[in-house]
Scaffold this motif. Structure first.
Motif, PDB file in Angstrom:
ATOM      1  N   GLY A  35       0.807  -1.214   0.000  1.00  0.00           N
ATOM      2  CA  GLY A  35       0.000   0.000   0.000  1.00  0.00           C
ATOM      3  C   GLY A  35       0.834   1.255   0.000  1.00  0.00           C
ATOM      4  O   GLY A  35       0.339   2.349  -0.295  1.00  0.00           O
ATOM      5  N   THR A  36       2.126   1.131   0.327  1.00  0.00           N
ATOM      6  CA  THR A  36       3.061   2.252   0.370  1.00  0.00           C
ATOM      7  C   THR A  36       4.183   1.977  -0.614  1.00  0.00           C
ATOM      8  O   THR A  36       4.692   0.863  -0.678  1.00  0.00           O
ATOM      9  CB  THR A  36       3.645   2.411   1.790  1.00  0.00           C
ATOM     10  OG1 THR A  36       2.582   2.527   2.726  1.00  0.00           O
ATOM     11  CG2 THR A  36       4.534   3.642   1.874  1.00  0.00           C
TER      12      THR A  36
ATOM     13  N   ILE B   4       7.206 -15.163  10.088  1.00  0.00           N
ATOM     14  CA  ILE B   4       7.691 -14.244  11.124  1.00  0.00           C
ATOM     15  C   ILE B   4       7.313 -12.841  10.673  1.00  0.00           C
ATOM     16  O   ILE B   4       7.894 -12.293   9.731  1.00  0.00           O
ATOM     17  CB  ILE B   4       9.223 -14.390  11.298  1.00  0.00           C
ATOM     18  CG1 ILE B   4       9.602 -15.857  11.510  1.00  0.00           C
ATOM     19  CG2 ILE B   4       9.702 -13.529  12.469  1.00  0.00           C
ATOM     20  CD1 ILE B   4      11.094 -16.130  11.370  1.00  0.00           C
ATOM     21  N   ASP B   5       6.332 -12.226  11.339  1.00  0.00           N
ATOM     22  CA  ASP B   5       5.673 -11.063  10.752  1.00  0.00           C
ATOM     23  C   ASP B   5       4.816 -10.395  11.821  1.00  0.00           C
ATOM     24  O   ASP B   5       4.346 -11.050  12.754  1.00  0.00           O
ATOM     25  CB  ASP B   5       4.771 -11.552   9.600  1.00  0.00           C
ATOM     26  CG  ASP B   5       4.348 -10.471   8.627  1.00  0.00           C
ATOM     27  OD1 ASP B   5       4.180  -9.311   9.051  1.00  0.00           O
ATOM     28  OD2 ASP B   5       4.156 -10.781   7.438  1.00  0.00           O
ATOM     29  N   ALA B   6       4.579  -9.094  11.663  1.00  0.00           N
ATOM     30  CA  ALA B   6       3.603  -8.412  12.513  1.00  0.00           C
ATOM     31  C   ALA B   6       2.180  -8.702  12.074  1.00  0.00           C
ATOM     32  O   ALA B   6       1.236  -8.516  12.855  1.00  0.00           O
ATOM     33  CB  ALA B   6       3.847  -6.903  12.481  1.00  0.00           C
ATOM     34  N   HIS B   7       2.011  -9.171  10.825  1.00  0.00           N
ATOM     35  CA  HIS B   7       0.684  -9.301  10.232  1.00  0.00           C
ATOM     36  C   HIS B   7       0.404 -10.748   9.830  1.00  0.00           C
ATOM     37  O   HIS B   7       1.323 -11.494   9.493  1.00  0.00           O
ATOM     38  CB  HIS B   7       0.567  -8.393   9.008  1.00  0.00           C
ATOM     39  CG  HIS B   7       0.907  -6.966   9.314  1.00  0.00           C
ATOM     40  ND1 HIS B   7       2.179  -6.447   9.153  1.00  0.00           N
ATOM     41  CD2 HIS B   7       0.135  -5.960   9.804  1.00  0.00           C
ATOM     42  CE1 HIS B   7       2.182  -5.180   9.532  1.00  0.00           C
ATOM     43  NE2 HIS B   7       0.964  -4.855   9.933  1.00  0.00           N
TER      44      HIS B   7
ATOM     45  N   VAL C 148      10.393  -7.848   7.743  1.00  0.00           N
ATOM     46  CA  VAL C 148      11.152  -7.008   8.675  1.00  0.00           C
ATOM     47  C   VAL C 148      10.247  -6.261   9.666  1.00  0.00           C
ATOM     48  O   VAL C 148      10.740  -5.792  10.697  1.00  0.00           O
ATOM     49  CB  VAL C 148      12.064  -6.009   7.936  1.00  0.00           C
ATOM     50  CG1 VAL C 148      13.131  -6.748   7.140  1.00  0.00           C
ATOM     51  CG2 VAL C 148      11.270  -5.060   7.046  1.00  0.00           C
ATOM     52  N   ASP C 149       8.934  -6.187   9.399  1.00  0.00           N
ATOM     53  CA  ASP C 149       8.078  -5.548  10.401  1.00  0.00           C
ATOM     54  C   ASP C 149       7.773  -6.474  11.576  1.00  0.00           C
ATOM     55  O   ASP C 149       7.056  -6.087  12.504  1.00  0.00           O
ATOM     56  CB  ASP C 149       6.802  -4.958   9.782  1.00  0.00           C
ATOM     57  CG  ASP C 149       5.824  -6.000   9.259  1.00  0.00           C
ATOM     58  OD1 ASP C 149       5.828  -7.146   9.728  1.00  0.00           O
ATOM     59  OD2 ASP C 149       5.008  -5.632   8.372  1.00  0.00           O
TER      60      ASP C 149
ATOM     61  N   GLY D  93       6.830  -0.567   5.357  1.00  0.00           N
ATOM     62  CA  GLY D  93       5.559   0.084   5.089  1.00  0.00           C
ATOM     63  C   GLY D  93       4.586   0.097   6.239  1.00  0.00           C
ATOM     64  O   GLY D  93       3.776   1.014   6.365  1.00  0.00           O
ATOM     65  N   THR D  94       4.655  -0.910   7.118  1.00  0.00           N
ATOM     66  CA  THR D  94       3.663  -1.029   8.195  1.00  0.00           C
ATOM     67  C   THR D  94       4.333  -1.408   9.516  1.00  0.00           C
ATOM     68  O   THR D  94       4.159  -2.521  10.023  1.00  0.00           O
ATOM     69  CB  THR D  94       2.601  -2.088   7.829  1.00  0.00           C
ATOM     70  OG1 THR D  94       3.257  -3.273   7.339  1.00  0.00           O
ATOM     71  CG2 THR D  94       1.645  -1.574   6.767  1.00  0.00           C
TER      72      THR D  94
END
Length: 324
Positions: free
Chosen positions: A16-17, A121-124, A242-243, A254-255
Motif C-alpha cells: 500500500g506504500t 515471522i511477521d507483525a501481520h 522485517v516488520d 511500510g507497516t
C-alpha cells in the motif's frame, strides 16, 4: 543442496506504500557500508517485476494490480522451482510480502508430493482474501493464496469477476490447489490483525508465538516448539518480514508495529530455525528505505541476513559431509 542461490524480486505491486522495490538495493548499500563481500559470494538471479503498472489506473479494487501480480508470481514460482531442481538453496530477497505466494508455489512445484510447513515471522497475519480485505492490498493475502482459501463465510466485499479470475489462477499456480494447510502454518509475533483474520486464526487454531511467550521461552525453545508443531512436514519454508521487528528498529518498512522482536532476538530465531535440515527456502521482505533515515532498517536486516545465511551454509556443509 550444494549452495545458496540469491533470488532478487523487486516487485512492490502488493504494497500500500511505495518503496519496497528498493529494498534489495538498500541491503546492498548496507553490505557495502559494512565492508562485506556478501553479494559477491553468491550467484543471483533477478525475477522481472511489473512495477511500471503502478503508473496505470488500477482496475481491481479488492486485489490491486492482481493481473500483474499474477505475472510476477509465475516468474518467482518458476525461478524457485528451477533453483531447487538444480540442487541449490533459494534465498529470496523480495519487495512486498505478496511475492511469498510465488515462492511457496515454486517449492510445491519442485516437491509436489512433499508436505510443506511454513514459519511466518511477521507483525501481520497476511491471510485475507479479496472477499475479506479492508484495503485491497495483495501483500495482505499471500497465505490465503497458498491455502487456497476464499474465506467466503467472512465476506465483506462484492468481488468483480475479473478479480475472481486472477485469484483462481494464483491459487492454482504451480501445483493445482492448496499448497499448505492451516495446521502446518506457524506464526511468530503476529500482532496487528483485523477481525476477519482473528476469526480465521481462531477457527483453524493457527499457532502464534506472541512476544511475551517468545521472551519467556527464548529463541531456541521457540524454534524447538515450532518444529514440534511441524513434525509431520517433510519440508519447511521460513518467511521473514522485517516488520516482525519492533517499530523502534523498523521505521523503514511500510507497516511498522510496536511490541516486536529486537534485532538480536531476530538473529537468534533465524539461526536456530535454519539449523534444521528440513528448511528448503528462506525469504526476507518489506524493506522500504524511502521511509527510513540513514538506511537503518536495511542495515539491521542485513545483520539478520548474514546470520541466517551463515546458518544455511553451515547446514549445507554438514549435509555435504554426511552425504559423502
Amino acid at each position: 543442496m550444494r549452495r545458496i542461490k540469491l533470488i532478487e524480486v523487486r516487485s512492490e505491486l502488493g504494497a500500500g506504500t511505495r518503496g519496497a522495490s528498493l529494498g534489495v538495493d538498500a541491503l546492498k548499500v548496507a553490505c557495502l557500508n559494512k565492508g562485506s563481500d556478501y553479494f559477491r559470494r553468491f550467484n543471483s538471479v533477478a525475477v522481472p517485476d511489473q512495477n511500471q503498472v503502478l503508473f496505470d489506473k488500477n482496475h481491481f479494487p479488492y486485489a490491486k494490480h492482481i493481473d500483474s501480480i499474477y505475472t510476477v508470481l509465475k516468474g518467482i514460482s518458476s525461478t524457485v522451482e528451477q533453483t531447487l531442481r538444480f540442487g541449490e538453496f533459494p534465498l529470496v530477497l523480495a519487495g512486498d510480502h505478496s511475492n511469498a505466494a510465488g515462492t511457496i508455489a515454486g517449492i510445491k512445484a519442485a516437491y509436489p508430493h512433499k508436505t510443506l510447513g511454513v514459519v511466518w515471522i511477521d507483525a501481520h497475519a497476511d491471510i485475507h482474501s479479496p472477499y475479506t480485505t479492508p484495503s485491497g492490498n495483495v501483500h495482505g493475502m499471500p497465505l490465503a493464496m497458498s491455502l487456497g482459501a476464499d474465506h467466503r463465510e467472512l465476506q465483506r466485499n462484492e468481488v468483480e469477476p475479473e478479480t475472481e479470475f486472477f485469484w483462481r489462477k494464483i491459487k492454482n499456480l504451480g501445483e493445482e490447489g492448496a499448497k499448505i494447510t492451516p495446521e502446518h502454518l506457524v506464526y511468530v509475533v503476529v500482532r496487528d490483525t483485523e477481525p476477519e483474520e482473528d476469526a480465521i486464526i481462531e477457527q483453524h487454531q493457527i499457532r502464534n508465538f506472541k512476544l511475551d511467550e517468545f521472551r519467556a521461552k527464548g529463541a531456541r525453545q521457540v524454534a524447538r516448539e515450532i518444529y514440534e508443531q511441524l513434525r509431520f512436514c517433510d519440508l519447511v519454508y521460513i518467511s521473514f518480514d522485517v516488520d516482525s521487528l519492533d517499530s523502534r528498529f523498523s521505521k523503514g518498512t511500510g507497516t511498522p508495529v510496536e511490541l516486536g522482536l529486537d534485532v538480536g532476538e531476530a538473529m537468534s530465531l533465524c539461526r536456530y530455525l535454519l539449523e534444521n535440515d528440513r528448511v528448503v527456502c528462506f525469504e526476507m521482505v518489506e524493506i522500504n528505505p524511502t521511509l527510513d533515515s540513514e538506511n537503518t532498517m536495511a542495515s539491521n536486516a542485513f545483520d539478520i541476513l548474514e546470520v541466517a545465511t551463515d546458518a544455511i551454509q553451515e547446514r549445507l556443509r554438514l549435509d555435504t559431509v554426511t552425504g559423502r
